[in-house]
Every structure is written in structure tokens, then in C-alpha cells.
Design a protein around this motif. Structure first.
Motif, PDB file in Angstrom:
ATOM      1  N   ILE A 158       0.847  -1.197   0.000  1.00 36.61           N
ATOM      2  CA  ILE A 158       0.000   0.000   0.000  1.00 36.61           C
ATOM      3  C   ILE A 158       0.885   1.249   0.000  1.00 36.61           C
ATOM      4  O   ILE A 158       1.758   1.408   0.843  1.00 36.61           O
ATOM      5  CB  ILE A 158      -0.938   0.008   1.225  1.00 36.61           C
ATOM      6  CG1 ILE A 158      -1.808  -1.253   1.232  1.00 36.61           C
ATOM      7  CG2 ILE A 158      -1.817   1.251   1.204  1.00 36.61           C
ATOM      8  CD1 ILE A 158      -2.754  -1.339   2.428  1.00 36.61           C
ATOM      9  N   GLY A 159       0.613   2.130  -0.947  1.00 34.51           N
ATOM     10  CA  GLY A 159       1.444   3.307  -1.116  1.00 34.51           C
ATOM     11  C   GLY A 159       2.700   2.962  -1.883  1.00 34.51           C
ATOM     12  O   GLY A 159       3.782   3.478  -1.615  1.00 34.51           O
ATOM     13  N   VAL A 202      -0.392  -7.422  -4.802  1.00 36.45           N
ATOM     14  CA  VAL A 202      -1.355  -6.364  -5.106  1.00 36.45           C
ATOM     15  C   VAL A 202      -0.747  -5.040  -4.682  1.00 36.45           C
ATOM     16  O   VAL A 202      -0.358  -4.863  -3.526  1.00 36.45           O
ATOM     17  CB  VAL A 202      -2.703  -6.562  -4.378  1.00 36.45           C
ATOM     18  CG1 VAL A 202      -3.649  -5.403  -4.688  1.00 36.45           C
ATOM     19  CG2 VAL A 202      -3.342  -7.885  -4.785  1.00 36.45           C
ATOM     20  N   TYR A 203      -0.635  -4.120  -5.641  1.00 32.06           N
ATOM     21  CA  TYR A 203      -0.170  -2.769  -5.375  1.00 32.06           C
ATOM     22  C   TYR A 203      -1.372  -1.859  -5.161  1.00 32.06           C
ATOM     23  O   TYR A 203      -2.364  -1.935  -5.896  1.00 32.06           O
ATOM     24  CB  TYR A 203       0.631  -2.229  -6.560  1.00 32.06           C
ATOM     25  CG  TYR A 203       1.976  -2.862  -6.773  1.00 32.06           C
ATOM     26  CD1 TYR A 203       2.945  -2.839  -5.784  1.00 32.06           C
ATOM     27  CD2 TYR A 203       2.291  -3.451  -7.992  1.00 32.06           C
ATOM     28  CE1 TYR A 203       4.196  -3.397  -5.994  1.00 32.06           C
ATOM     29  CE2 TYR A 203       3.541  -4.006  -8.211  1.00 32.06           C
ATOM     30  CZ  TYR A 203       4.485  -3.975  -7.205  1.00 32.06           C
ATOM     31  OH  TYR A 203       5.731  -4.529  -7.423  1.00 32.06           O
ATOM     32  N   VAL A 204      -1.261  -0.963  -4.185  1.00 33.77           N
ATOM     33  CA  VAL A 204      -2.316   0.008  -3.911  1.00 33.77           C
ATOM     34  C   VAL A 204      -1.695   1.388  -3.835  1.00 33.77           C
ATOM     35  O   VAL A 204      -0.718   1.600  -3.109  1.00 33.77           O
ATOM     36  CB  VAL A 204      -3.037  -0.303  -2.577  1.00 33.77           C
ATOM     37  CG1 VAL A 204      -4.178   0.700  -2.341  1.00 33.77           C
ATOM     38  CG2 VAL A 204      -3.564  -1.731  -2.568  1.00 33.77           C
ATOM     39  N   ASP A 205      -2.246   2.333  -4.580  1.00 33.94           N
ATOM     40  CA  ASP A 205      -1.781   3.712  -4.498  1.00 33.94           C
ATOM     41  C   ASP A 205      -2.928   4.627  -4.909  1.00 33.94           C
ATOM     42  O   ASP A 205      -3.793   4.229  -5.700  1.00 33.94           O
ATOM     43  CB  ASP A 205      -0.569   3.943  -5.406  1.00 33.94           C
ATOM     44  CG  ASP A 205       0.281   5.127  -4.936  1.00 33.94           C
ATOM     45  OD1 ASP A 205       1.360   4.898  -4.366  1.00 33.94           O
ATOM     46  OD2 ASP A 205      -0.151   6.276  -5.136  1.00 33.94           O
ATOM     47  N   ASN A 206      -2.937   5.850  -4.371  1.00 33.06           N
ATOM     48  CA  ASN A 206      -4.005   6.787  -4.731  1.00 33.06           C
ATOM     49  C   ASN A 206      -3.613   7.719  -5.858  1.00 33.06           C
ATOM     50  O   ASN A 206      -4.409   8.568  -6.259  1.00 33.06           O
ATOM     51  CB  ASN A 206      -4.457   7.596  -3.500  1.00 33.06           C
ATOM     52  CG  ASN A 206      -3.377   8.543  -2.986  1.00 33.06           C
ATOM     53  OD1 ASN A 206      -2.244   8.536  -3.470  1.00 33.06           O
ATOM     54  ND2 ASN A 206      -3.729   9.350  -2.005  1.00 33.06           N
ATOM     55  N   ASP A 207      -2.385   7.581  -6.381  1.00 35.40           N
ATOM     56  CA  ASP A 207      -1.963   8.421  -7.503  1.00 35.40           C
ATOM     57  C   ASP A 207      -2.299   7.717  -8.811  1.00 35.40           C
ATOM     58  O   ASP A 207      -1.778   6.640  -9.086  1.00 35.40           O
ATOM     59  CB  ASP A 207      -0.459   8.682  -7.421  1.00 35.40           C
ATOM     60  CG  ASP A 207       0.030   9.584  -8.540  1.00 35.40           C
ATOM     61  OD1 ASP A 207      -0.822  10.147  -9.256  1.00 35.40           O
ATOM     62  OD2 ASP A 207       1.249   9.735  -8.700  1.00 35.40           O
ATOM     63  N   LEU A 220      -4.413  -1.532  -7.658  1.00 33.65           N
ATOM     64  CA  LEU A 220      -5.678  -0.941  -7.199  1.00 33.65           C
ATOM     65  C   LEU A 220      -5.463   0.537  -6.907  1.00 33.65           C
ATOM     66  O   LEU A 220      -4.550   0.900  -6.153  1.00 33.65           O
ATOM     67  CB  LEU A 220      -6.139  -1.658  -5.918  1.00 33.65           C
ATOM     68  CG  LEU A 220      -7.295  -1.036  -5.141  1.00 33.65           C
ATOM     69  CD1 LEU A 220      -8.582  -1.064  -5.969  1.00 33.65           C
ATOM     70  CD2 LEU A 220      -7.498  -1.767  -3.816  1.00 33.65           C
ATOM     71  N   GLN A 221      -6.273   1.380  -7.514  1.00 37.79           N
ATOM     72  CA  GLN A 221      -6.247   2.801  -7.172  1.00 37.79           C
ATOM     73  C   GLN A 221      -7.172   3.009  -5.977  1.00 37.79           C
ATOM     74  O   GLN A 221      -8.396   2.910  -6.081  1.00 37.79           O
ATOM     75  CB  GLN A 221      -6.703   3.677  -8.339  1.00 37.79           C
ATOM     76  CG  GLN A 221      -6.595   5.176  -8.016  1.00 37.79           C
ATOM     77  CD  GLN A 221      -7.039   6.064  -9.170  1.00 37.79           C
ATOM     78  OE1 GLN A 221      -7.121   5.610 -10.308  1.00 37.79           O
ATOM     79  NE2 GLN A 221      -7.318   7.321  -8.871  1.00 37.79           N
ATOM     80  N   ALA A 222      -6.578   3.262  -4.835  1.00 41.85           N
ATOM     81  CA  ALA A 222      -7.338   3.431  -3.598  1.00 41.85           C
ATOM     82  C   ALA A 222      -6.478   4.187  -2.610  1.00 41.85           C
ATOM     83  O   ALA A 222      -5.284   4.401  -2.829  1.00 41.85           O
ATOM     84  CB  ALA A 222      -7.761   2.073  -3.022  1.00 41.85           C
ATOM     85  N   ASP A 223      -7.085   4.574  -1.503  1.00 41.32           N
ATOM     86  CA  ASP A 223      -6.416   5.424  -0.523  1.00 41.32           C
ATOM     87  C   ASP A 223      -6.228   4.685   0.787  1.00 41.32           C
ATOM     88  O   ASP A 223      -7.159   4.030   1.279  1.00 41.32           O
ATOM     89  CB  ASP A 223      -7.241   6.695  -0.293  1.00 41.32           C
ATOM     90  CG  ASP A 223      -6.417   7.802   0.343  1.00 41.32           C
ATOM     91  OD1 ASP A 223      -5.955   7.616   1.491  1.00 41.32           O
ATOM     92  OD2 ASP A 223      -6.241   8.859  -0.297  1.00 41.32           O
ATOM     93  N   LEU A 224      -5.040   4.795   1.354  1.00 38.95           N
ATOM     94  CA  LEU A 224      -4.732   4.163   2.634  1.00 38.95           C
ATOM     95  C   LEU A 224      -5.724   4.564   3.720  1.00 38.95           C
ATOM     96  O   LEU A 224      -5.981   3.795   4.653  1.00 38.95           O
ATOM     97  CB  LEU A 224      -3.303   4.534   3.049  1.00 38.95           C
ATOM     98  CG  LEU A 224      -2.814   4.101   4.423  1.00 38.95           C
ATOM     99  CD1 LEU A 224      -2.867   2.589   4.578  1.00 38.95           C
ATOM    100  CD2 LEU A 224      -1.392   4.609   4.661  1.00 38.95           C
ATOM    101  N   ARG A 225      -6.294   5.746   3.590  1.00 42.83           N
ATOM    102  CA  ARG A 225      -7.230   6.229   4.606  1.00 42.83           C
ATOM    103  C   ARG A 225      -8.532   5.444   4.640  1.00 42.83           C
ATOM    104  O   ARG A 225      -9.350   5.641   5.532  1.00 42.83           O
ATOM    105  CB  ARG A 225      -7.544   7.716   4.352  1.00 42.83           C
ATOM    106  CG  ARG A 225      -6.335   8.628   4.467  1.00 42.83           C
ATOM    107  CD  ARG A 225      -6.649  10.010   3.937  1.00 42.83           C
ATOM    108  NE  ARG A 225      -5.483  10.878   3.933  1.00 42.83           N
ATOM    109  CZ  ARG A 225      -4.547  10.881   2.982  1.00 42.83           C
ATOM    110  NH1 ARG A 225      -4.643  10.036   1.952  1.00 42.83           N
ATOM    111  NH2 ARG A 225      -3.515  11.695   3.053  1.00 42.83           N
TER     112      ARG A 225
END
Length: 277
Positions: A86-87, A110-115, A137-142
Motif C-alpha cells: 500500500i502506497g 497487489v499494489y495500492v496507491d491513490n496516484d 488498485l487505485q485506492a487510498d490508505l485512509r
């Protein structure tokens, strides 16, 4: 899960949304400091302010990337074959999927980042064969609940088996008011016993007052800012997990491949790997 997942590359990346090149983003500033080319003028401006204080910023991000690689390799050797990163930032050489799948071609990532630009580059990087099971996955840690419930996660990872949760150089972009400790706890609680947490976080303990001020100025246009924390505060994110040796240390000193360079003592990033009992 179908065994076909063990060799297929998922190419169903959605189109990126909400790209704001005029606003510096941590992933792209990080890319600039690593010497990459996937950033905008706003990101370069922030990165150049870091470099104006000396090469310490570039040394730190490179040391952080090296820590990530050592940690992933260590966990893969321990038999972990599932990674939730994540991030992640913009995919580059030596990223999680490359290190993990070199050790185990069947490792799932699985990679997760909001950018949204991360999705664009992930699509290009992983469009060919030889990447095992890797999804983005485009998503936010929050929003940890949304991450854990996302199809990209539930179809790729088996959350009844141990997973490595990677929170590398991301938590310092959450303000205290956003309750980062609760977010980390929610993610760890969702993982089964035997899972691991890989964490790194910028600290103020080796920075001068002038450098602390300089970091604040450099990230002043980043909406999240840069939230420096003490060793004690970073350690609280790891409550309830058993730290692997050598514990919580400056990242160049976490199981280094060789003798750390003299400037390692000035790398302002703490790092640790912990196991959920």
C-alpha cells in the motif's frame, strides 16, 4: 482460486482518474529523488527543495528502496507468497513483485496507491509475460475497509493465509488527525496469524532543526505535508506484532547486505518488519 491465476497477468487495469499534475504528489516526488522520469514540474520543484539541502534526501530514498527489497526477499525466503503493498509509488526496477517473484514465481502481489499515474505506469510495466500474479488498485490508505474489500485484493490474495502488508514510506503522509494508528491496526487485524508487516517512516531523530524546517518547506505544497515522527511514535504503529531482528532501526541497518556506508547514520528513515502472532 483457479490455478490459472498462478501464471496469468491481470491486464484489466481501469483508466486512471483525478490526475492533477499541478499538485505535487508523494509518489512522483519520490520518483524524482530516485532519479526517475515519471513526474511533473510541481513534483520536481518539491524534490529540488529537498536536494537543495544536500544529497541526504536522495540517499534516504535509495536506502528505503533497498530496505524494501531486503525485506521482501527475507519474507519470500520465509515462505510468504502474498504481498499487499500500500502506497507503492510508481513501479520501477526492483519493485515488490520482481523481488518476490524472483524468489517464488507463484508469489501474488497487489499494489495500492491513490496516484492515478501509478496505474498508468503499472499497466505499461506489467503488460507482458513473466510477472506472475500482479494487480494494481487505485485506492487510498485512509480507507482500509475499501482496500480489503476490493476485487483486486479478494480475487488475488487469500486472506485466510499469511500475507505481507507493506507500508513503506507512506504513513508519514498521514496527519495525526487522520488516525494513522487506527488505520494500521485495522489492516493488521484483518490479516491472519503468521502475517507480516513491513514498515518504514521518516523520523526527525537524526535531522537538524534546519533540516526539519527544510523538509516542511519542500512538502508544503503536498496536501498531506510530511509528518515527521519520533522513534516512539513510529514504534506504536507496530503494537501487537513481534519484530524480527534487529527491531526498529534506521533503514540502512535493517539486515544490510554489507557494511553500511558512513552516511547511513544520517538516513532519516526508520524501518522494521514484524510478525503477527
Amino acid at each position: 482460486m483457479s490455478e490459472n491465476w498462478m501464471t496469468e497477468v491481470d491486464t484489466r487495469f481501469p483508466e486512471p482518474t483525478n490526475l492533477h499534475p499541478e499538485i505535487p504528489h508523494p509518489a512522483r516526488v519520490y520518483d524524482f529523488l530516485l532519479g526517475g522520469k515519471d513526474h511533473f514540474p510541481s513534483d520536481r520543484e518539491a524534490g529540488e527543495k529537498i536536494l537543495a539541502m544536500g544529497e541526504g534526501g536522495r540517499t534516504a530514498v535509495r536506502a528505503n528502496r533497498a530496505f524494501l527489497q531486503r525485506a521482501v526477499r527475507t519474507l519470500a525466503e520465509l515462505g510468504i507468497d502474498q504481498f499487499l503493498d500500500i502506497g507503492t509509488g510508481i513501479p520501477t526496477a526492483g519493485n515488490t513483485h520482481q523481488v518476490a517473484q524472483q524468489a517464488d514465481p507463484e508469489a501474488r502481489v497487489v499494489y495500492v496507491d491513490n496516484d492515478p499515474i501509478v496505474l498508468t505506469h503499472a499497466r505499461a510495466l506489467m503488460s507482458g509475460p513473466g510477472h506472475g500474479v500482479t494487480r494494481v488498485l487505485q485506492a487510498d490508505l485512509r480507507e482500509p475497509e475499501q482496500i480489503l474489500a476490493a476485487r483486486e485484493v479478494t480475487e488475488t490474495l487469500d486472506l485466510t493465509r499469511p500475507v505481507a502488508l507493506l507500508l513503506v514510506a507512506v504513513l508519514h503522509f498521514l496527519k495525526d488527525s487522520e488516525r494513522p494508528g487506527e488505520i494500521v491496526a485495522a489492516l493488521i487485524d484483518a490479516l491472519p496469524s503468521g502475517s507480516y508487516v513491513v514498515l518504514s517512516h521518516v523520523t526527525d531523530e537524526v535531522l537538524t532543526d534546519e533540516e526539519v524546517t527544510g523538509v516542511g518547506v519542500a512538502y508544503s505544497k503536498v496536501p498531506t505535508g510530511m509528518n515527521l515522527r519520533t522513534r516512539e511514535q513510529v514504534g506504536q504503529f507496530l503494537t501487537g506484532v513481534d519484530l524480527l531482528d534487529p527491531g526498529l532501526v534506521l533503514c540502512p541497518f535493517w539486515r544490510p547486505d554489507g557494511e553500511p556506508a558512513p552516511e547511513a547514520n544520517r538516513v532519516s528513515i526508520l524501518a522494521a518488519v514484524g510478525r503477527k502472532p
